[in-house]
Design a protein around this motif. Structure first.
Motif, PDB file in Angstrom:
ATOM      1  N   ARG A  70       0.830  -1.213   0.000  1.00 42.39           N
ATOM      2  CA  ARG A  70       0.000   0.000   0.000  1.00 42.39           C
ATOM      3  C   ARG A  70       0.862   1.259   0.000  1.00 42.39           C
ATOM      4  N   LEU A  71       1.985   1.221   0.708  1.00 36.01           N
ATOM      5  CA  LEU A  71       2.841   2.403   0.801  1.00 36.01           C
ATOM      6  C   LEU A  71       3.672   2.634  -0.457  1.00 36.01           C
ATOM      7  N   VAL A  72       4.014   1.563  -1.152  1.00 32.95           N
ATOM      8  CA  VAL A  72       4.921   1.647  -2.302  1.00 32.95           C
ATOM      9  C   VAL A  72       4.151   1.302  -3.573  1.00 32.95           C
ATOM     10  N   ALA A  73       4.090   2.228  -4.502  1.00 27.43           N
ATOM     11  CA  ALA A  73       3.438   1.973  -5.788  1.00 27.43           C
ATOM     12  C   ALA A  73       4.281   0.994  -6.607  1.00 27.43           C
ATOM     13  N   PRO A  74       3.669   0.301  -7.578  1.00 23.33           N
ATOM     14  CA  PRO A  74       4.429  -0.677  -8.380  1.00 23.33           C
ATOM     15  C   PRO A  74       5.648  -0.097  -9.081  1.00 23.33           C
ATOM     16  N   ASP A  75       5.648   1.210  -9.384  1.00 22.08           N
ATOM     17  CA  ASP A  75       6.796   1.802 -10.068  1.00 22.08           C
ATOM     18  C   ASP A  75       7.796   2.413  -9.099  1.00 22.08           C
ATOM     19  N   GLU A  76       7.551   2.308  -7.789  1.00 24.88           N
ATOM     20  CA  GLU A  76       8.478   2.804  -6.786  1.00 24.88           C
ATOM     21  C   GLU A  76       9.308   1.642  -6.233  1.00 24.88           C
ATOM     22  N   THR A  77      10.297   1.980  -5.388  1.00 28.48           N
ATOM     23  CA  THR A  77      11.250   0.961  -4.942  1.00 28.48           C
ATOM     24  C   THR A  77      11.322   0.905  -3.421  1.00 28.48           C
ATOM     25  N   VAL A  78      11.952  -0.183  -2.951  1.00 24.94           N
ATOM     26  CA  VAL A  78      12.213  -0.369  -1.520  1.00 24.94           C
ATOM     27  C   VAL A  78      13.684  -0.751  -1.347  1.00 24.94           C
ATOM     28  N   LEU A  79      14.179  -0.559  -0.139  1.00 24.70           N
ATOM     29  CA  LEU A  79      15.480  -1.081   0.276  1.00 24.70           C
ATOM     30  C   LEU A  79      15.215  -2.012   1.453  1.00 24.70           C
ATOM     31  N   ASP A  80      15.694  -3.240   1.332  1.00 21.22           N
ATOM     32  CA  ASP A  80      15.394  -4.246   2.350  1.00 21.22           C
ATOM     33  C   ASP A  80      16.677  -4.895   2.832  1.00 21.22           C
ATOM     34  N   GLY A  81      16.673  -5.288   4.081  1.00 18.62           N
ATOM     35  CA  GLY A  81      17.735  -6.139   4.590  1.00 18.62           C
ATOM     36  C   GLY A  81      17.423  -7.574   4.193  1.00 18.62           C
ATOM     37  N   PHE A  82      16.807  -8.314   5.116  1.00 14.66           N
ATOM     38  CA  PHE A  82      16.391  -9.676   4.781  1.00 14.66           C
ATOM     39  C   PHE A  82      15.043  -9.988   5.414  1.00 14.66           C
ATOM     40  N   THR A  83      14.169  -8.954   5.481  1.00 11.54           N
ATOM     41  CA  THR A  83      12.830  -9.175   6.032  1.00 11.54           C
ATOM     42  C   THR A  83      11.907  -9.833   5.010  1.00 11.54           C
TER      43      THR A  83
ATOM     44  N   PRO B 243      14.586   5.114  -2.361  1.00 12.81           N
ATOM     45  CA  PRO B 243      13.425   4.222  -2.259  1.00 12.81           C
ATOM     46  C   PRO B 243      12.323   4.841  -1.416  1.00 12.81           C
ATOM     47  N   LYS B 244      11.084   4.404  -1.666  1.00 12.31           N
ATOM     48  CA  LYS B 244       9.956   4.942  -0.907  1.00 12.31           C
ATOM     49  C   LYS B 244       9.970   4.395   0.528  1.00 12.31           C
ATOM     50  N   VAL B 245      10.391   3.157   0.685  1.00 11.68           N
ATOM     51  CA  VAL B 245      10.353   2.497   1.990  1.00 11.68           C
ATOM     52  C   VAL B 245      11.685   1.789   2.224  1.00 11.68           C
ATOM     53  N   VAL B 246      12.139   1.805   3.470  1.00 14.22           N
ATOM     54  CA  VAL B 246      13.290   1.011   3.900  1.00 14.22           C
ATOM     55  C   VAL B 246      12.804   0.013   4.950  1.00 14.22           C
ATOM     56  N   CYS B 247      13.068  -1.262   4.707  1.00 10.00           N
ATOM     57  CA  CYS B 247      12.745  -2.310   5.687  1.00 10.00           C
ATOM     58  C   CYS B 247      14.011  -2.549   6.502  1.00 10.00           C
ATOM     59  N   PHE B 248      14.073  -1.879   7.635  1.00 11.10           N
ATOM     60  CA  PHE B 248      15.304  -1.796   8.411  1.00 11.10           C
ATOM     61  C   PHE B 248      15.357  -2.916   9.443  1.00 11.10           C
ATOM     62  N   ASP B 249      16.308  -3.814   9.294  1.00 13.49           N
ATOM     63  CA  ASP B 249      16.467  -4.918  10.235  1.00 13.49           C
ATOM     64  C   ASP B 249      17.906  -4.964  10.736  1.00 13.49           C
TER      65      ASP B 249
ATOM     66  N   PRO C 285       9.669  -3.128  11.190  1.00 16.38           N
ATOM     67  CA  PRO C 285      10.880  -2.551  10.586  1.00 16.38           C
ATOM     68  C   PRO C 285      10.622  -1.676   9.365  1.00 16.38           C
ATOM     69  N   ILE C 286       9.399  -1.204   9.159  1.00 16.81           N
ATOM     70  CA  ILE C 286       9.062  -0.429   7.965  1.00 16.81           C
ATOM     71  C   ILE C 286       9.317   1.052   8.247  1.00 16.81           C
ATOM     72  N   TYR C 287      10.192   1.658   7.427  1.00 22.44           N
ATOM     73  CA  TYR C 287      10.523   3.076   7.548  1.00 22.44           C
ATOM     74  C   TYR C 287      10.116   3.763   6.244  1.00 22.44           C
ATOM     75  N   LEU C 288       9.384   4.869   6.377  1.00 22.27           N
ATOM     76  CA  LEU C 288       8.856   5.594   5.216  1.00 22.27           C
ATOM     77  C   LEU C 288       9.686   6.839   4.953  1.00 22.27           C
ATOM     78  N   ARG C 289       9.892   7.141   3.660  1.00 21.41           N
ATOM     79  CA  ARG C 289      10.650   8.331   3.287  1.00 21.41           C
ATOM     80  C   ARG C 289       9.910   9.585   3.745  1.00 21.41           C
ATOM     81  N   LYS C 290      10.650  10.496   4.375  1.00 19.20           N
ATOM     82  CA  LYS C 290      10.035  11.725   4.854  1.00 19.20           C
ATOM     83  C   LYS C 290       9.643  12.620   3.691  1.00 19.20           C
ATOM     84  N   THR C 291       8.539  13.327   3.865  1.00 17.79           N
ATOM     85  CA  THR C 291       8.169  14.330   2.867  1.00 17.79           C
ATOM     86  C   THR C 291       9.079  15.541   3.039  1.00 17.79           C
ATOM     87  N   PRO C 292       9.199  16.392   1.999  1.00 16.20           N
ATOM     88  CA  PRO C 292      10.103  17.543   2.109  1.00 16.20           C
ATOM     89  C   PRO C 292       9.810  18.427   3.313  1.00 16.20           C
ATOM     90  N   THR C 293       8.513  18.666   3.639  1.00 15.80           N
ATOM     91  CA  THR C 293       8.177  19.549   4.756  1.00 15.80           C
ATOM     92  C   THR C 293       8.610  18.944   6.079  1.00 15.80           C
TER      93      THR C 293
END
Length: 539
Positions: free
Chosen positions: A442-455, A496-502, A526-534
Motif C-alpha cells: 500500500r505504501l509503495v506503488a508498483p513503479d516505486e522501490t524499496v530497500l530491504d535487509g532480509f525481512t 526508495p519509498k520504503v526502507v525495511c530496516f532490520d 521494521p518499515i521506515y517511510l521516506r520523509k516528505t520535504p516539509t
C-alpha cells in the motif's frame, strides 16, 4: 501394519498441502519468490539483479508468476508446485526401495522420510532444494539400474542430465552428485572391456555438462554469461563465510534419530564387510550406502551445509533405513530380541522426554514457540500421553511375540521430538507476515522501490539496489565500495519509498546509516517511510 505405513505419507502430504498458503514463511522463500517475480517481469538474473543460486527455480516459476501476478497468491501457488515435487520424491523413494529391498521396505522408506523434520519443514518451502531433491532421487533410480546392469549408456547419460539439472537449482546438489558418481564408480560391476569405465564416466560427465552448457549458451545470448559464471561459481568459491556444520546437524540428529540410526547401521555394515573381505550381494545397496556416507562427509566439508542440504539426500538415506529396519523387524521374537527392544524403548523414553521438557521449558523463545503459543503447557501433556501410549504398545508387542509391530512402535517413539517440531510447524502462521507485506504494497506503488535487509517485506515491489537482499551472506560477497559508496550513490540518485530496516541493514557503514536515518522515519518497525520535504526540513 501395512495400512498404517501407507497412511503416514498420505496424512503428512495432506497436512502439508493444507498449510501451503497459511504456514509461516522462511526468509529464504521471500528471496526466491522475489527473484522469480523479477524473471517473470522479463529481467535476467545476475545481469539485472543479484542472485547466487542457480537460475532453474526462477525460470520454473516464471510462467506461474505471469499467470497469478506478483502478489500473495504467488506464494501459495509456488508452494503447491514444491508440494508436487515432494510427492513425486516420495513416489520415487517407494519405487527405488521396492527395487532394492522389496515391497515391505517400499512402504517403510517413504513413511520414514515423511516423519523427518527435514522433509516436513522444508519440502513445501519455495527453495531450489526441493526440485533438486526430486531430480537427484530420479538420478539415483537410474544409477541403481546402471549399477545392476552395466553398458546402459542411455540410462547413464540420462542420470548425468538429471544430476546436472539438480545442480542448476542449487550448487549444493553438486556435492550430492559427486557423491553418487563416486559411489557408482566404487560399485560398478566390470563390463569386461578395458577402458569401458572411462567411456561410461565420460558419458555421465557429458550428461551432467549438457544442461549447464545450454544455460551458459542462453545467458551468453542475452549478454549475461559472465555475470552468471561470476555469481553462481566464482564468487561462491571465494565466499569467506563458513558455518559450523554442527549448527544444522544437531536439530536433525535429535529429531530424526531413527532415520540416522538405521541408515548409519547400513553404512557401518557395508564398511565392516569391506574390511572383512566380504562384498554385499546387492550392488544397489552398496551404491546407496556409499553415496549416503559421502553425502554426509561432504556436508561436513562444505562452506555452509544448512538444514535443506540434508533434504537433498535424505531420500537415499530413507531407502537405506527402510531396508535396514525391515531386515531387523523380520524374524521371530525371542527373549534376546525382546530385551533389546524394551531396553531401546526405555532409553528412547528418557531421551524424548528430556528433549520435550527442554523444548517446552524454553516457552515462546524455545524450540516450539508456535505450538507453545497455541497449546501452552497442555502441549507437553499431550506429547507425554502419546509417548506413553507408544511405549505401552511396544511392551504389548513384545509380550505377544509381534516383533515387527514392537519395533515399528519403538521407531515411532524415536520420532517423538520430530512430532513436536512438526506440530510447531503446523501452528506457525504467516498472518503477520502477510499483513506487513500488504502494508508495504500500500505504501509503495508498483513503479516505486524499496530497500530491504532480509525481512522479505518488499518481495512484490522493485528494489532500489542491484544487491536487493542484504544480509551477512550477500554483504560478505560485496566489495567495500559496493557496501558504501555505490549503495549511497544509488540511494541519493533514486531514493526508495520504503526502507525495511532490520539487524542486517544495521551493519552497513555509518555514512549509509546516517543518510537513512536522516531521510526516513518509522511507520511500524521494521518499515521506515521516506520523509516528505516539509517533515524532512522540520527535522
Amino acid at each position: 501394519m501395512k495400512n498404517a505405513l501407507v497412511l503416514v505419507p498420505l496424512v503428512v502430504c495432506a497436512v502439508l498441502l493444507a498449510r501451503t498458503s497459511s504456514r509461516g514463511v522462511d526468509p529464504d522463500e521471500w528471496e526466491h519468490l522475489h527473484a522469480a517475480c523479477y524473471v517473470a517481469q522479463g529481467q535476467t538474473p545476475y545481469r539485472d539483479f543479484f542472485e547466487h543460486h542457480g537460475p532453474a527455480l526462477y525460470y520454473l516459476l516464471q510462467p506461474l508468476g505471469r499467470w497469478v501476478g506478483s502478489d500473495l497468491p504467488f506464494l501459495a501457488w509456488s508452494r503447491m508446485l514444491m508440494w508436487l515435487f515432494a510427492v513425486g520424491t516420495l513416489v520415487l523413494v517407494g519405487r527405488l526401495t521396492h527395487r532394492v529391498a522389496g515391497p515391505t521396505a517400499a512402504l517403510v522408506a517413504p513413511a520414514l522420510l515423511c516423519a523427518t523434520t527435514v522433509f516436513f519443514w522444508k519440502s513445501i518451502e519455495i527453495r531450489p532444494d526441493v526440485p533438486a531433491m526430486f531430480f537427484l532421487t530420479a538420478a539415483a533410480c537410474l544409477l541403481v539400474r546402471v549399477v545392476e546392469r552395466p553398458r546402459r549408456a542411455a540410462w547413464l547419460f540420462a542420470s548425468g542430465v538429471l544430476l546436472g539439472l539438480a545442480g542448476l537449482f542449487t550448487q549444493k546438489a553438486l556435492i550430492v552428485a559427486a557423491a553418487m558418481m563416486v559411489a557408482w564408480g566404487v560399485r560398478r560391476r566390470p563390463a569386461g572391456r578395458r577402458g569401458a569405465m572411462a567411456l561410461e564416466l565420460l558419458v555421465l560427465i557429458l550428461g551432467m555438462a549438457m544442461p549447464w552448457l545450454m544455460v551458459l549458451g542462453w545467458f551468453g545470448h542475452v549478454g549475461g554469461a559472465a555475470a552468471f559464471w561470476e555469481s553462481v561459481i566464482a564468487r561462491l568459491w571465494r565466499w569467506p563465510v563458513r558455518e559450523n556444520p554442527w549448527t544444522a546437524l544437531r536439530p536433525t540428529l535429535t529429531a530424526d534419530l531413527p532415520l540416522w540410526f538405521f541408515a548409519a547401521t547400513a553404512v557401518v555394515a557395508m564398511v565392516w564387510g569391506w574390511f572383512g573381505g566380504r562384498r554385499s550381494n546387492s550392488p544397489a545397496r552398496e551404491f546407496l550406502a556409499t553415496a549416503v556416507a559421502l553425502c554426509f562427509l561432504g556436508g561436513l566439508a562444505a562452506h555452509a551445509a544448512y538444514l535443506q542440504y540434508y533434504l537433498l539426500w535424505f531420500p537415499l538415506a530413507a531407502v537405506l533405513a527402510g531396508d535396514q529396519l525391515v531386515r531387523w523387524a523380520d524374524g521371530p521374537m525371542d527373549r534376546t530380541v525382546a530385551r533389546a527392544i524394551l531396553g531401546t524403548t526405555a532409553v528412547l523414553i528418557v531421551v524424548e522426554t528430556a528433549l520435550a521438557v527442554h523444548a517446552f521449558h524454553g516457552g515462546p523463545r524455545g524450540a516450539l514457540p508456535h505450538w507453545f503459543a497455541r497449546a501452552g503447557g497442555a502441549g507437553f501433556q499431550i506429547s507425554m500421553v502419546v509417548m506413553l501410549a507408544l511405549a505401552i504398545a511396544v511392551v504389548v508387542g513384545c509380550r505377544r511375540g509381534r516383533r515387527a509391530a514392537a519395533m515399528f512402535c519403538a521407531v515411532a517413539l524415536g520420532f517423538g521430538y520430530a512430532g513436536l517440531r512438526d506440530a510447531d510447524a503446523v501452528c506457525w502462521s504467516n498472518h503477520e507476515q502477510r499483513a506487513a507485506i500488504a502494508m508495504v504494497n500500500r505504501l509503495v506503488a508498483p513503479d516505486e522501490t524499496v530497500l530491504d535487509g532480509f525481512t522479505g517485506l518488499g518481495v512484490f515491489r522493485r528494489h532500489a539496489y542491484y544487491y536487493w537482499w542484504l544480509n551477512r551472506y550477500s554483504l560478505a560477497l560485496m566489495t567495500p565500495d559496493q557496501r558504501e559508496r555505490n549503495l549511497l550513490d544509488c540511494l541519493k540518485n533514486t531514493p526508495p519509498k520504503v526502507v525495511c530496516f532490520d539487524e542486517n541493514l544495521a551493519t552497513l557503514p555509518d555514512p549509509v546509516l546516517q543518510w537513512i536515518r536522516a531521510h526516513y522515519e518509522p511507520v511500524t518497525p521494521p518499515i521506515y517511510l521516506r520523509k516528505t520535504p516539509t517533515r524532512s526540513s522540520s527535522h
